[in-house]
Design a protein around this motif. Structure first.
Motif, PDB file in Angstrom:
ATOM      1  N   ASP A  17      -2.220 142.149  84.051  1.00  0.00           N
ATOM      2  CA  ASP A  17      -1.772 143.332  84.790  1.00  0.00           C
ATOM      3  C   ASP A  17      -1.779 144.564  83.887  1.00  0.00           C
ATOM      4  O   ASP A  17      -2.149 145.669  84.327  1.00  0.00           O
ATOM      5  N   LEU A  18      -1.383 144.383  82.636  1.00  0.00           N
ATOM      6  CA  LEU A  18      -1.361 145.517  81.707  1.00  0.00           C
ATOM      7  C   LEU A  18      -2.768 146.049  81.462  1.00  0.00           C
ATOM      8  O   LEU A  18      -2.990 147.262  81.461  1.00  0.00           O
TER       9      LEU A  18
ATOM     10  N   ILE B  61      -5.378 145.845  83.404  1.00  0.00           N
ATOM     11  CA  ILE B  61      -5.826 146.528  84.623  1.00  0.00           C
ATOM     12  C   ILE B  61      -5.235 147.931  84.681  1.00  0.00           C
ATOM     13  O   ILE B  61      -5.930 148.914  84.987  1.00  0.00           O
ATOM     14  N   ARG B  62      -3.946 148.050  84.381  1.00  0.00           N
ATOM     15  CA  ARG B  62      -3.294 149.353  84.430  1.00  0.00           C
ATOM     16  C   ARG B  62      -3.858 150.308  83.369  1.00  0.00           C
ATOM     17  O   ARG B  62      -4.112 151.482  83.649  1.00  0.00           O
ATOM     18  N   LEU B  63      -4.101 149.787  82.172  1.00  0.00           N
ATOM     19  CA  LEU B  63      -4.665 150.639  81.124  1.00  0.00           C
ATOM     20  C   LEU B  63      -6.070 151.104  81.486  1.00  0.00           C
ATOM     21  O   LEU B  63      -6.446 152.245  81.220  1.00  0.00           O
ATOM     22  N   THR B  64      -6.838 150.211  82.098  1.00  0.00           N
ATOM     23  CA  THR B  64      -8.188 150.579  82.511  1.00  0.00           C
ATOM     24  C   THR B  64      -8.146 151.682  83.551  1.00  0.00           C
ATOM     25  O   THR B  64      -8.927 152.646  83.501  1.00  0.00           O
ATOM     26  N   GLU B  65      -7.247 151.570  84.515  1.00  0.00           N
ATOM     27  CA  GLU B  65      -7.131 152.601  85.546  1.00  0.00           C
ATOM     28  C   GLU B  65      -6.677 153.927  84.950  1.00  0.00           C
ATOM     29  O   GLU B  65      -7.171 154.996  85.326  1.00  0.00           O
ATOM     30  N   GLU B  66      -5.742 153.880  84.001  1.00  0.00           N
ATOM     31  CA  GLU B  66      -5.273 155.115  83.378  1.00  0.00           C
ATOM     32  C   GLU B  66      -6.385 155.785  82.581  1.00  0.00           C
ATOM     33  O   GLU B  66      -6.560 157.002  82.647  1.00  0.00           O
TER      34      GLU B  66
END
Length: 839
Positions: free
Chosen positions: A561-562, A564-569
Motif C-alpha cells: 500500500d505504501l 502504491i501511495r508513493l507512486t501516485e504521489e
C-alpha cells in the motif's frame, strides 16, 4: 592572344650564321626557320625581349593583313591582340618566360578588325646579340582541314587538360607528358621523357604501378582509379595521393603501342576522407564507458598514430573525483589548477617520450601555452616548437629535455571544455612524422576533443551522481548488524558496475520482542540516486511496520500500500525521473525459542536454507507480486529449522546475469553455500568470488543468518487462571526465577511489571493467561491472553484510582509493546541486564 593554360616545355631555337637578321625594318623570317617551328603555311614572327616585332614572314602578312614594313619595330600586342586582351599581354609574357613557351588555341585581330582563330605556338629563341627573343607560329584554323583541326583541338585538349597525362611506350618509357603533371608533382618534363616511372619516383608504389601498366598493355583492359602515394618534389614534407587511370594505346590494327596514364591529385580528398574516418571511429571508440580516466585514454589511443606521435590528456584533478569542474581561468587569475594525466599514448611502447605517466600529477608552468589555453579557452598551435633559451621551457627542464631527446618539433594544445566549464587539456605532439601540424590538423584535433569532452562531461556528471547515490545508500544501509541471541549474521553488498550505477538494494536485521529477529532483503527497481532514495523510504517503512509486530504477510501488504501511495504521489508531481517504479522484498521472522521461521515474499527470489549437514534447499514459498501492484494478497509460510541452520537471503543480481539465467545462478549459489562449517564471513566472500564478473550489471546483496536456539534454562513460562488472586502468585514465581538467574537487582522492577501486566490481562482480557520470562541479551516479560483488544497507555489524573499500570511499565522498562498471536495477543516489556549475563 588568349590566356595561356599550359607550358609546352620545348627547348629554344638558335639562329646561327646570321640567316635571320632581326635589326632591319623589314626583316623577313627564312623558310628554314619557318619549317622548323610550325607546319607548312604557318605564319611566323619573331618578337624581341620587349614584345616588339623583329621578324615577319610572308605567311604572317597573308594571315594578319600587315606588311613587314607596317609591323616590324612596333608592339605586337597593340597591333595583333583584340582590345580586351591587351591588358593581359604582360601577364601572358611572364607566364611564357616562366614556362619556357606555350602552345594552344588563341584569338588574333586582323588588320581590318575581324577576329582570327589560330593555333599558336610560342618558343624561346636565342639571337646573335645574346638577347632573348621569341619565335611565334600561328596557323589559321579556318584553313585547316577538319581532320587536322580535330588533331589540333585534341592536342590542345590534352596539353591544357587540368589533369596530368603521360604516354608511355611498350617499355613503359615516357614519350609524352603534358604540363599539368609538373604542376601536380614538381618533376620537370626533361626528367620524365625517356624514363620509366620507377626511375622518376623509385619505390614500392612505382613498382606496383608498373605492374598495373603491364597488365593493361597485355590485356587491353583499362585500370581505373588506381591508388598511388609518393613523396614528390613539389611538397617533400607530405605524402601526396593520386588517383591514376591507365588505358592502352593501339594502332589501326589494334596492336599495342603503349599506355596512357591520367593522374588526378586527390591528396585533399583523401585527407578529408581520412578525417571523416577518424571522426567516425571516434564516435565508436571514445566514450565507451562512464569512467573519466578511461575516456581520456580512449582519446589518446585514437589520436596515435592517426594524428600525432604522442598525445597526453590531462584532466583537472576535480574531474576524476566527480567534483564540480573548473570555470575558465580569469585573465588575472594567479592560481593554476592541479591536473592529473588521464590518457597517454605514444608511437614508442611504454611512452618513454612522455614527461608524466598516466595517473600522475601534471605540472603546468605559469607562462606556458597550457596556461594561455586555460585562460582564453582557445587552442594553441605551434607548427615548429621553439626550444631556444628564453622560452617557457626554461621553467620545465624535464619537459625540455624530452622535447630535445625525441625531436618533438610540432605541437598543439586543445582545451577540453563542455557547457562552459574547463575539464582539462589535450596535448598533441609530432616526433617521427616530419610534417608540422597545420590548421586542418588543429580543426581535426578540436573536433576529436569536443567529442571526448561531451563524453567526459557525461562521465563526470554520472560519477558525481553515482558517488552521491553510493554515499546515500551507504548511509541508509545498516552500519552494524546484530542478530542478538537469535542468529549470527554476515552481509555482502556489491554495487553495480559504473555503466548501470548504484541500485536500490537493501537488507536489514531488526530485533523483535521475545528474542526474535526479522530478516529482510529488498530491491527497488532502477538505479541511481532516486532508487537509493526510494530504498531509504522503504527501509524506514519496514522498520516502522516491524515495530508493530506484524506477521510477514501483513507487513508486506502494508508495504505494498505504501509503494502504491508513493507512486501516485510522485506521478502527481509529473517528475517521471523520481517516480517509484516498484520493488521486491523478502521478509522473515525467526524465533530462537521455538526454532520456527515465518516468511513471505513479494516477487523476490526465495531464500536458500542450508541445514547443519550442508544440504541446500530453496523452500517453495508463494511468489507474490512485486510491491506496488496491489493485485493479490501475500501468503506466509512457517518452517521449523534445525539448530545451526543457515538462511541466505539475496537479490537477483547475485543469481541472474546477462549471460546466465536465474536457474544457473541459483545452482551456482547452492554449490557454494553447501559448506555449513565455514564461518559466515568466509562463506559470504566465497559466494561473491563465484560471480562471473566483479563488475555486475545489477547490485549484488547477500544476507547470511546462522540460527541459534535458546537453551531451556533461558526460558520459563506459567499458565495462570483468570483470578485476581493469582497476581501475588505470579510475583512470587517471578522473584524465585530471578533469584535462580542471579538477577536479584531486577527483582523490584520486574515484580511491578509482572504485577501490572497480569492484572491488566485478568481485568481486560479473556481466557487463560500465560506468563513467560526470557533471559537472553535482555530480560523479557511476556503476558499473553486470548483477547484481541490492545491496551492503551493513558495519563491518569490525580483523582483517578486506576489507569497508571502501563504508564508504570513504560517508565520501568527499556522497551515495551504488544503483538498479535494466532490465539490473541501478547503484551511484553524488556529490561536491560546489568551486568551483562555471560551466555
Amino acid at each position: 592572344m588568349a590566356d595561356a593554360n599550359d607550358a609546352s616545355g620545348r627547348s629554344g631555337t638558335h639562329l646561327a650564321g646570321g640567316t635571320a637578321a632581326v635589326d632591319g625594318p623589314e626583316c623577313m623570317v627564312p623558310d628554314a626557320v619557318q619549317g622548323s617551328v610550325g607546319p607548312a603555311g604557318a605564319a611566323i614572327a619573331v618578337l624581341d625581349a620587349e614584345g616588339a616585332v623583329a621578324g615577319w614572314s610572308q605567311a604572317a602578312e597573308r594571315l594578319a593583313g600587315y606588311s613587314a614594313a607596317e609591323v616590324v619595330g612596333r608592339p605586337a600586342a597593340v597591333m595583333l591582340l583584340p582590345a580586351g586582351d591587351v591588358p593581359n599581354a604582360s601577364v601572358f609574357a611572364e607566364r611564357c618566360r616562366a614556362r619556357g613557351g606555350w602552345s594552344g588555341l588563341a584569338a588574333l585581330r586582323h588588320r581590318d578588325g575581324r577576329r582570327l582563330d589560330v593555333r599558336l605556338r610560342v618558343s624561346p629563341l636565342s639571337g646573335q646579340d645574346g638577347r632573348a627573343h621569341w619565335l611565334i607560329s600561328a596557323t589559321d584554323m579556318a584553313t585547316v582541314s577538319s581532320g587536322a583541326a580535330d588533331g589540333l583541338v585534341l592536342e590542345s585538349l590534352l596539353t591544357r587538360a587540368p589533369i596530368g597525362i603521360a604516354v608511355r611506350d611498350q617499355e613503359l618509357r615516357c614519350t609524352w607528358v603534358n604540363g599539368s603533371m609538373e604542376i601536380q608533382d614538381g618533376i620537370p618534363r626533361e626528367q620524365r621523357l625517356g624514363r620509366r616511372l620507377t626511375e622518376t619516383l623509385p619505390g614500392a608504389e612505382a613498382e606496383a604501378a608498373e605492374r598495373v601498366m603491364r597488365q593493361v598493355l597485355n590485356s587491353g583492359t583499362p585500370a581505373v582509379d588506381h591508388d598511388f602515394r609518393a613523396w614528390v618534389p613539389l611538397d617533400p614534407r607530405r605524402e601526396r595521393a593520386f588517383s591514376v587511370s591507365y588505358f592502352r594505346i593501339e594502332d589501326a590494327d589494334g596492336h599495342a603501342l603503349g599506355v596512357c596514364a591520367m593522374w588526378v591529385d586527390v591528396t585533399d580528398r583523401e585527407r578529408a576522407r581520412e578525417r571523416l574516418a577518424i571522426l567516425s571511429e571516434a564516435s565508436a571508440r571514445i566514450g565507451s564507458t562512464l569512467d573519466v580516466m578511461q575516456t581520456g585514454q580512449e582519446l589518446a589511443d585514437l589520436a596515435v598514430p592517426l594524428l600525432a606521435d604522442l598525445v597526453a590528456v590531462d584532466l583537472a584533478e576535480s574531474v576524476p573525483l566527480g567534483e564540480e569542474p573548473l570555470a575558465r581561468l580569469g585573465s588575472t587569475g594567479r592560481h593554476i589548477p592541479a591536473f592529473r594525466r588521464a590518457g597517454l599514448a605514444s608511437i614508442h611502447p611504454g611512452a618513454p617520450d612522455a614527461w608524466c605517466a598516466r595517473g600522475e600529477a601534471v605540472f603546468v608552468p605559469p607562462t606556458s601555452p597550457y596556461t594561455c589555453v586555460l585562460s582564453t579557452g582557445k587552442s594553441y598551435l605551434e607548427p615548429v616548437v621553439d626550444t631556444s633559451p628564453g622560452t617557457w621551457l626554461d621553467q620545465d627542464s624535464g619537459r625540455a629535455e624530452k622535447i630535445r631527446e625525441y625531436g618533438m618539433h610540432s605541437a598543439m594544445v586543445v582545451p577540453i571544455h563542455a557547457r562552459g566549464t574547463v575539464l582539462g587539456i589535450a596535448v598533441f605532439i609530432r616526433t617521427e612524422d616530419p610534417v608540422p601540424f597545420e590548421e586542418d590538423d588543429l580543426l581535426l584535433a578540436e573536433e576529436l576533443v569536443s567529442r571526448a569532452a561531451l563524453s567526459l562531461d557525461n562521465a563526470n556528471r554520472y560519477t558525481r551522481e553515482r558517488t552521491a547515490a553510493l554515499a546515500l545508500q551507504r548511509n541508509l544501509l545498516p552500519q552494524r548488524l546484530t542478530g542478538g541471541s537469535a542468529v549470527e549474521v554476515a552481509s555482502r553488498y556489491l554495487p553495480a558496475d559504473i555503466h548501470h550505477g548504484a541500485g536500490g538494494d537493501w537488507f536489514d536485521v531488526i530485533p523483535l520482542s521475545g528474542a526474535r529477529v526479522a530478516l529482510v532483503v529488498g530491491d527497488v527497481v532502477g538505479h541511481g540516486i532516486n532508487a537509493a532514495a526510494t530504498m531509504g523510504r522503504l527501509r524506514t517503512a519496514v522498520h516502522t511496520l516491524a515495530d508493530m509486530e506484524l506477521p510477514p504477510d501483513e507487513l508486506l501488504a502494508h508495504l505494498d500500500d505504501l509503494v502504491i501511495r508513493l507512486t501516485e504521489e510522485d506521478a502527481d508531481t509529473k517528475d517521471l525521473a523520481t517516480a517509484v517504479a516498484g520493488a521486491t522484498c523478502l521478509y522473515a521472522v525467526y524465533d530462537p525459542v521455538t526454532r520456527r521461521c515465518t516468511m513471505a515474499r513479494a516477487g523476490h527470489p526465495p531464500p536458500a536454507i542450508i541445514d547443519p549437514h550442508g544440504h541446500v534447499t530453496f523452500p517453495d514459498l508463494p511468489t507474490g507480486t512485486p510491491l506496488g501492484l496491489g493485485m493479490v494478497p501475500f501468503e506466509s509460510v512457517e518452517l521449523e529449522l534445525p539448530e545451526g541452520s543457515t538462511l541466505a537471503l539475496y537479490t537477483d543480481g547475485l543469481v541472474e546475469t546477462r549471460d546466465q539465467d536465474i536457474d544457473t545462478g541459483m545452482h551456482r549459489l547452492a554449490t557454494t553455500l553447501a559448506h555449513p562449517r565455514l564461518p559466515l564471513e568466509d562463506l559470504g566472500s566465497a559466494v561473491l568470488d563465484t560471480l562471473p564478473t566483479r563488475a555486475p550489471s545489477d547490485d549484488v546483496t547477500l544476507l547470511l543468518a546462522r540460527t541459534r536456539t535458546l537453551s531451556p534454562d533461558q526460558v520459563v513460562s506459567w499458565d495462570l487462571p483468570t483470578d485476581p488472586a493469582i497476581v501475588s502468585t505470579a510475583r512470587s514465581l517471578t522473584l524465585r526465577q530471578l533469584a535462580q538467574w542471579g538477577l536479584e537487582d531486577l527483582a523490584t522492577t520486574t515484580e511491578l511489571i509482572v504485577s501490572e501486566l497480569v492484572t491488566n490481562a485478568i481485568r481486560h482480557g479473556t481466557g487463560p493467561v500465560r506468563l513467560r520470562l526470557i533471559r537472553h541479551q535482555v530480560l523479557t516479560c511476556e503476558v499473553s491472553d486470548t483477547s484481541n483488544s490492545l491496551p492503551r497507555l493513558r495519563h491518569a489524573r490525580t483523582t483517578d484510582e486506576g489507569g497508571r499500570g502501563l504508564f508504570l511499565v513504560a517508565q520501568l522498562s527499556h522497551r515495551r509493546g504488544t503483538r498479535y498471536t494466532p490465539d490473541g495477543k501478547t503484551v511484553w516489556a524488556e529490561q536491560e541486564l546489568t551486568p551483562p549475563v555471560q551466555q
